[in-house]
Each structure stands twice: as structure tokens, then as C-alpha cells.
Design a protein around this motif. Structure first.
Motif, PDB file in Angstrom:
ATOM      1  N   GLN A 149     -25.730  48.901  18.836  1.00 13.34           N
ATOM      2  CA  GLN A 149     -26.040  48.165  20.058  1.00 13.34           C
ATOM      3  C   GLN A 149     -26.719  49.044  21.107  1.00 13.34           C
ATOM      4  OE1 GLN A 149     -22.307  46.598  21.339  1.00 13.34           O
ATOM      5  NE2 GLN A 149     -22.143  45.118  19.676  1.00 13.34           N
ATOM      6  N   GLN A 150     -26.235  50.278  21.251  1.00 16.34           N
ATOM      7  CA  GLN A 150     -26.680  51.094  22.380  1.00 16.34           C
ATOM      8  C   GLN A 150     -27.683  52.194  22.014  1.00 16.34           C
ATOM      9  OE1 GLN A 150     -23.593  52.474  24.998  1.00 16.34           O
ATOM     10  NE2 GLN A 150     -22.197  50.826  24.460  1.00 16.34           N
ATOM     11  N   TYR A 181     -33.707  49.014  23.837  1.00 17.65           N
ATOM     12  CA  TYR A 181     -33.366  47.792  23.109  1.00 17.65           C
ATOM     13  C   TYR A 181     -34.594  46.879  22.992  1.00 17.65           C
ATOM     14  CZ  TYR A 181     -30.130  44.180  21.474  1.00 17.65           C
ATOM     15  OH  TYR A 181     -29.463  43.261  20.706  1.00 17.65           O
ATOM     16  N   THR A 210     -35.386  46.805  19.042  1.00 22.79           N
ATOM     17  CA  THR A 210     -34.406  45.920  18.425  1.00 22.79           C
ATOM     18  C   THR A 210     -34.705  44.444  18.606  1.00 22.79           C
ATOM     19  OG1 THR A 210     -32.739  47.601  18.909  1.00 22.79           O
ATOM     20  CG2 THR A 210     -31.924  45.440  18.280  1.00 22.79           C
ATOM     21  N   LEU A 245     -26.507  42.953  23.906  1.00 26.44           N
ATOM     22  CA  LEU A 245     -26.874  43.774  25.059  1.00 26.44           C
ATOM     23  C   LEU A 245     -26.160  43.319  26.330  1.00 26.44           C
ATOM     24  CD1 LEU A 245     -28.580  46.105  26.093  1.00 26.44           C
ATOM     25  CD2 LEU A 245     -30.475  44.508  26.422  1.00 26.44           C
TER      26      LEU A 245
END
Length: 507
Positions: free
Chosen positions: A75-76, A187, A191, A234
Motif C-alpha cells: 500500500q505505502q 501511488y 499503482t 490509500l
């Protein structure tokens, strides 16, 4: 010099960490170990500070296990690749790790240098290709940034050639809304659109206006759903996440105009959409209407000290105004003006101005910081309720004081001939001496001594006119043991001596 891929080792067993460090000659094969951690929580600190290319992590660890770590990395830190170490009994966890983006896994009992190097070289090759791809994208993004900022560029054809079709979508956000700006941009770049975009480019203009321009095979409605679902991960990290999705446009020039529109309007829309992740541009609210507050009626209720009516007028106004969707800055400014006036008058009205002053300072600060209508409404309502309580407490306090004064007055009238004082009253009614003194001063606008003398001398004047008692007896009946002091005080109050007053006024 060779560009070494950096590695972080995460395992709660020191023997495993030490064994991995000496298992292969890392630098000879293009790798460098930057650190080690005993659990996922320690690992995240190192990952955040040093951004390793690869993480080798155990799955079963105390405090923060490998599965939790792998989910956070996905995620990060999407640039960081990871593989997991496991035992034979850990296979269900391995499956979950792959769902979180693990590249591969290694069984500890069968781990060898050759197996480890084979996997790491495959990861390194993949990350190198990825870096080359993103380097090209970064170059095009720079062209795009210059174009969107209004600079003429000769390479505009490279942008149209890259997208390869004249059907563009745009998603927009503002980095001012976020704590971790780098995380949001990472992100976006790496992503967000992998499932839905044919081609995309990241843009960043004026240091805060950013987003993606992309083409997609999905229809607008489905695209909106997919983007919302993708961004949920996010939002757990950035709770104030807010994007705007434009409808399809057919030229880069129209995209440039669209960004300017979204820049001007998105911040105001953001105020009204706390629960939204991706807002469609077509769902923008019309924020042009604004209802003026009826200041005359409001001030009239304040001047009459009808504060409950004043609060009701404020509530009615905001209920009506919010339904009309005014611009947030206008709404906040009008709110500050209305409450400032209310607080200022209450400071003179209430017995506890410090409480009003604190509430005033807190409210005026928060009203300018509030981000959403939902929080704005809660702040207004809770502040009005706190004001109601303070006003009611003040009224109850005044009513209680009036009752206390009445009881003290009756006591003085029944016992004025005795040797009474403020101390006597304080002890009799179980109040502090200073409180009783202040109460008399505020209620009668005079001191206790002057009030007691006025009661006694008025009684003396009555006895002088209606009784045959001599002056010494009258003085004693009125609480004065010293006739000379009584006569002097009587003359001071009435401008004549007691005997002369009797002669001139007795029927």
C-alpha cells in the motif's frame, strides 16, 4: 561503479539474520544489505527512511508479522519488492503474502545460496526494467508539466504519439490536502491505473496540483467505480483523500483548460464531499447562492438579552443556508461574524467571562481550520449547545443570588438592632466573607455598612415621629450604643440632628 540493489532482512531469529548475511558474497552479485529488523514494526521504520529495493521477510514474527508488513509495503511503498521466508507449516500464510504482492517465497529448511540468488537476480532484473520504463515516463511527464503550465513545447507531438488516441480522461487532486505527499504521488505514478488505463502520465504543476492524464477502454461510470475501489487502500493512510474525475475529452488543449477549471473549483467541492474518494465532475454542486443573515432581528434579540432567541435565529439561518450550498469561504466568514458578535455581548452578560472567552477563541480558530461541511455543522451545533448551557447556568446563578439577597435582607430587617456585620451574615448563610461583600456591592450598589445604617436610621426616624422614647432609647433600639455617634450619623444622612428633626416633623 555497479548500482547495487539494496536489501533489508526481517526475521525475529538472530541465527537466520546472521546466516543470510554470510550466505552469499552480496556485493559481488550486485546487492547490498542496508539493515536488519526483528519484526515488521522495526522494518517499517527502516523502509521509510532508506527505501530498500528488496525486503526479505519472515512470516511469523511477534508484534507485527510478515503478512501485516507485506500489506503495508504493497500500500505505502509500491517500489519495494519483497519475498517471504517460511517453514513447511506456513503455507496458508504464504498464499496470503502472494495476495499482498510477494514476488516469491523461500523455505527455510531447504534454503541455499543458489536458490536465494536466482530469485534475487530475477527481482533485480524486473526492477531494472521497471526503472527504465519509469525513467521514460518521467521524461514525458516533464514535457506534460511544461505544456500544462502554459509553456510552448516542440515535443507536443511526443505526448499525442504516446497516448495514441484522442480520448483522454483526467483525475485531479491537490497535495495541500495530504500529510504524506510523496506517498500519494508514488501511488499515483505506480499503482493506481494499472488495471484500468491503456496509457497514463503523471503531472505536477505549481508544486501542488497533480493527477493523471490517461486513456482507458472502460466507460465513464465503470471507470469511476474501479478508481474508487483502487483508492480505498490509500484512503486508509490518507483519510482526507479526494480526487475528481473528468469526463472524456478529445485534445490535450481541452485537458489544459479542464485542469484550470478543477483547480478553481475542487477545493470548494472538497468541503461538501467528506465521504467521497473520487468525485465525478458532473456531480459538482452549484455553489453560487448565498442567503444574507437577518442582522436587524438578530441584533434586536441580543440587545434585549434574549440570548435563547438569538441562538434559535442562528440555528434557523444555518439550516436554511447549508441547504443552499454556499461557497465555503463565504459561509465561514459569515459564521465568524455572527458568533463574534454573540460572544462579545455574552462576555458582558455572563458572570464567568473566562469560560466565554475560551469558547470564543476555540471556535474562531476551529471555524477557519475545518475542512468539511459535516465537521463545520458539528462545530456550530456543539458551540451553540455549550453557549446555551453557559447562559442557563448564568440565569440560574442570578436567580439563586436574588433569592440569597432576599433572605439576607429579611434577616437584616429582623436583626438590625443587634450587633450584626458581614461576618455575621457570612456565618449565618454559610458563604465566604468576600462573596457576601461582593454580592451586596453588586446588588445594592453600596457597601454592607451603608446599607445597614440606612435600615437603622430609617427605623430611628420612624421612632422619633411616633414614640415618646428619648434619644438614648431610640439609639439603643436601632443598634447604636453610643448616642453621640448616632446623632452624628443621623445628621450626616438627613442634614439635621435627631432632636431638631423630631421638633420640626412630629405632629
Amino acid at each position: 561503479m555497479m548500482n547495487l540493489k539494496t536489501i533489508l532482512i526481517v526475521d525475529d531469529e538472530k541465527s537466520i539474520r546472521d546466516g543470510l548475511k554470510v550466505l552469499v558474497p552480496w556485493e559481488e552479485h550486485g546487492f547490498h544489505i542496508i539493515g536488519e529488523a526483528t519484526n515488521g514494526r522495526e522494518a517499517l521504520v527502516i523502509i521509510h527512511e532508506q527505501q530498500p529495493d528488496i525486503v526479505i521477510t519472515d512470516l511469523i514474527m511477534p508484534e507485527y508479522n510478515g503478512l501485516e508488513l507485506s500489506e503495508t509495503i504493497q500500500q505505502q511503498y509500491p517500489d519495494t519488492q519483497f519475498l517471504v521466508l517460511s517453514s513447511y507449516d506456513d503455507f496458508p500464510y504464504v498464499t496470503e503474502a502472494f495476495k499482498n504482492g510477494a514476488i516469491d517465497y523461500l523455505l527455510k529448511p531447504t534454503l541455499t545460496a543458489d536458490k536465494l540468488l536466482a530469485i534475487l537476480k530475477r527481482i533485480a532484473k524486473k526492477t531494472t526494467k521497471k526503472e527504465l520504463f519509469f525513467a521514460e515516463e518521467d521524461r514525458l511527464s516533464q514535457h506534460l508539466n511544461r505544456y500544462l503550465s502554459g509553456y510552448p513545447i516542440e515535443e507536443e507531438y511526443l505526448l499525442t504519439q504516446y497516448f495514441d488516441q484522442p480520448n483522454y480522461y483526467l483525475i485531479y487532486t491537490n497535495l495541500l490536502w495530504y500529510q504524506n505527499k510523496q506517498q500519494v504521488t508514488a501511488y499515483l505514478k505506480q499503482t493506481l491505473l494499472k488495471k484500468v488505463a491503456l496509457k497514463e502520465l503523471f503531472y505536477l504543476i505549481e508544486t501542488t496540483e497533480c493527477g493523471l492524464i490517461f486513456t482507458s477502454h472502460l466507460p465513464y461510470e465503470l471507470l469511476h467505480i474501479e478508481l474508487t475501489d483502487t483508492l480505498r487502500a490509500l484512503k486508509r493512510i490518507e483519510p482526507d483523500l479526494f480526487f475528481v474525475l473528468s469526463p472524456v475529452t478529445h485534445s490535450l488543449e481541452s485537458i489544459k483548460n479542464k485542469i484550470q477549471l478543477l483547480k478553481n473549483e475542487s477545493h470548494e467541492q472538497y468541503f461538501y464531499f467528506k465521504r467521497h474518494i473520487v468525485l465525478k465532475e458532473e456531480d459538482f454542486l452549484d455553489l453560487n447562492t448565498f442567503e444574507e443573515f437577518d442582522t436587524k432581528k438578530y441584533l434586536r434579540s441580543l440587545i434585549n438579552e434574549d440570548f435563547h432567541l438569538s441562538i434559535t435565529r442562528i440555528e434557523d439561518y444555518f439550516n436554511s443556508t447549508i441547504e443552499r450550498m454556499p461557497k465555503p469561504d463565504l459561509l465561514k466568514q459569515e459564521t465568524s461574524n455572527i458568533f463574534y458578535t454573540l460572544f462579545s455581548l455574552l462576555l458582558d452578560f455572563c458572570d464567568k467571562p473566562a469560560d466565554i472567552q475560551l469558547l470564543k477563541q476555540t471556535f474562531l480558530f476551529k471555524i477557519n481550520q475545518v475542512k468539511y461541511l459535516e465537521d463545520f455543522s458539528l462545530l456550530v451545533l456543539t458551540t451553540l449547545e455549550e453557549l446555551r448551557i453557559l447562559i442557563e447556568d448564568n440565569q440560574i446563578h442570578h436567580a439563586s443570588e436574588n433569592e440569597t439577597i432576599q433572605q439576607m435582607t429579611q434577616y437584616i430587617e429582623r436583626n438590625f438592632q443587634k450587633n450584626i456585620s458581614l461576618t455575621t451574615l457570612a456565618d449565618t448563610f454559610h458563604f465566604n466573607y468576600n462573596y457576601v461583600s461582593k454580592l451586596f456591592s453588586q446588588h445594592y450598589n453600596t457597601s454592607f455598612t451603608d446599607y445597614l445604617n440606612s435600615i437603622r436610621l430609617n427605623k430611628a426616624r420612624h421612632l422619633l415621629l411616633t414614640s415618646d422614647s428619648n434619644l438614648s432609647e431610640i439609639a439603643d433600639k436601632c443598634g447604636y450604643a453610643d448616642l453621640s455617634y448616632f446623632s452624628k450619623l443621623f445628621k450626616k444622612y438627613y442634614g439635621t440632628s435627631p432632636s431638631k428633626y423630631r421638633r420640626e416633623n412630629q405632629l
